[in-house]
Design an enzyme around this catalytic site. Structure first.
Site, PDB file in Angstrom:
ATOM      1  N   GLU A 106       2.793   0.145  -1.824  1.00  0.00           N
ATOM      2  CA  GLU A 106       1.366  -0.268  -2.353  1.00  0.00           C
ATOM      3  C   GLU A 106       0.938  -1.380  -2.489  1.00  0.00           C
ATOM      4  O   GLU A 106       1.776  -2.544  -2.164  1.00  0.00           O
ATOM      5  CB  GLU A 106       1.319   0.387  -3.877  1.00  0.00           C
ATOM      6  CG  GLU A 106       2.216  -0.195  -5.115  1.00  0.00           C
ATOM      7  CD  GLU A 106       3.134   0.653  -5.584  1.00  0.00           C
ATOM      8  OE1 GLU A 106       4.306   0.019  -5.893  1.00  0.00           O
ATOM      9  OE2 GLU A 106       3.520   2.008  -5.485  1.00  0.00           O
ATOM     10  N   TYR A 118      -0.762  -3.154   7.821  1.00  0.00           N
ATOM     11  CA  TYR A 118      -0.392  -1.793   7.578  1.00  0.00           C
ATOM     12  C   TYR A 118      -1.022  -0.589   8.574  1.00  0.00           C
ATOM     13  O   TYR A 118      -0.620   0.038   9.184  1.00  0.00           O
ATOM     14  CB  TYR A 118      -0.332  -1.395   6.124  1.00  0.00           C
ATOM     15  CG  TYR A 118       0.364  -2.196   5.446  1.00  0.00           C
ATOM     16  CD1 TYR A 118       1.593  -2.831   5.829  1.00  0.00           C
ATOM     17  CD2 TYR A 118      -0.106  -2.500   3.840  1.00  0.00           C
ATOM     18  CE1 TYR A 118       2.324  -3.825   4.936  1.00  0.00           C
ATOM     19  CE2 TYR A 118       0.581  -3.586   3.150  1.00  0.00           C
ATOM     20  CZ  TYR A 118       1.718  -3.997   3.582  1.00  0.00           C
ATOM     21  OH  TYR A 118       2.400  -4.852   2.606  1.00  0.00           O
TER      22      TYR A 118
END
Ligand code: COA
Length: 155
Positions: A106, A118
């Site tokens: 997260e 990411y």
């Protein structure tokens, strides 16, 4: 963007003197030395070194075939040189070699740079956890959730 040759090695308690300031320089809520000592004992803690200098680190926990990325950071003076991508790829490779099939993480909704990392490293955004993180002056910030498939990557 091509990154210079770098060395990876698992972090050890002797690296704490370099880890703590790098964490403080890259994390709005740095870990206490005790948290680091626990993590070094129980998680995959990987250091990225330029010669003797620690320039990045990642921390991941693995339970059976699922792993969670607990931290990843690169020295601010070295941002944008491909080191974050290198570090994430090596972390994924080591987790896959260790038996992990998926990696979850997260990230703060406002942390666009990490989300760019990411996205560009093949992660999929899987959802949002509302008001997950503490923010300044009593505010809260959403978490964006990412997943990486580790099966089939080069190990
Ligand atoms: C997130 C972090 C690890 C990225 O490290 P980095 O070494 O700068 O990342 P890279 O140079 O490998 O770049 C990775 C991607 O980020 C993006 N990026 C790079 N420089 C960028 C910039 N100046 N602005 C926005 N995005 C950028 C690009 O999409 C890049 O992928 P590409 O090369 O395929 O285009 C680093 O910014 C950091 O340490 N941040 C503080 C700690 C943190 O937020 N950790 C994540 C917690 S969830």
């Amino acid at each position: 963007m091509s990154a210079p040759a770098m060395d990876f090695r698992p972090l050890a308690p002797t690296d704490l003197a370099a880890l703590l300031p790098l964490d403080a320089a890259t994390n709005s809520h740095p870990w206490h030395a005790d948290n680091w000592a626990d993590s070094l004992r129980s998680h995959l803690c990987l250091g990225l070194f330029d010669g003797p200098y620690l320039v990045g680190f990642s921390v991941a926990s693995r339970v059976l075939d699922e792993a969670e990325l607990l931290a990843i950071a690169v020295d601010p003076a070295r941002h944008g040189q491909g080191l974050g991508k290198l570090l994430l790829a090596e972390t994924c490779n080591r987790l896959a070699a260790d038996g992990a099939a998926m990696l979850f993480l997260e990230v703060r909704a406002g942390n666009r740079r990490a989300q760019a990392l990411y996205d560009s490293a093949g992660g999929s955004e899987t959802g949002v956890r509302r008001n997950y993180y503490p923010g300044p002056a009593g505010t809260r910030e959403d978490a964006r959730l990412y997943a990486f498939t580790l099966t089939g990557i080069a190990v």
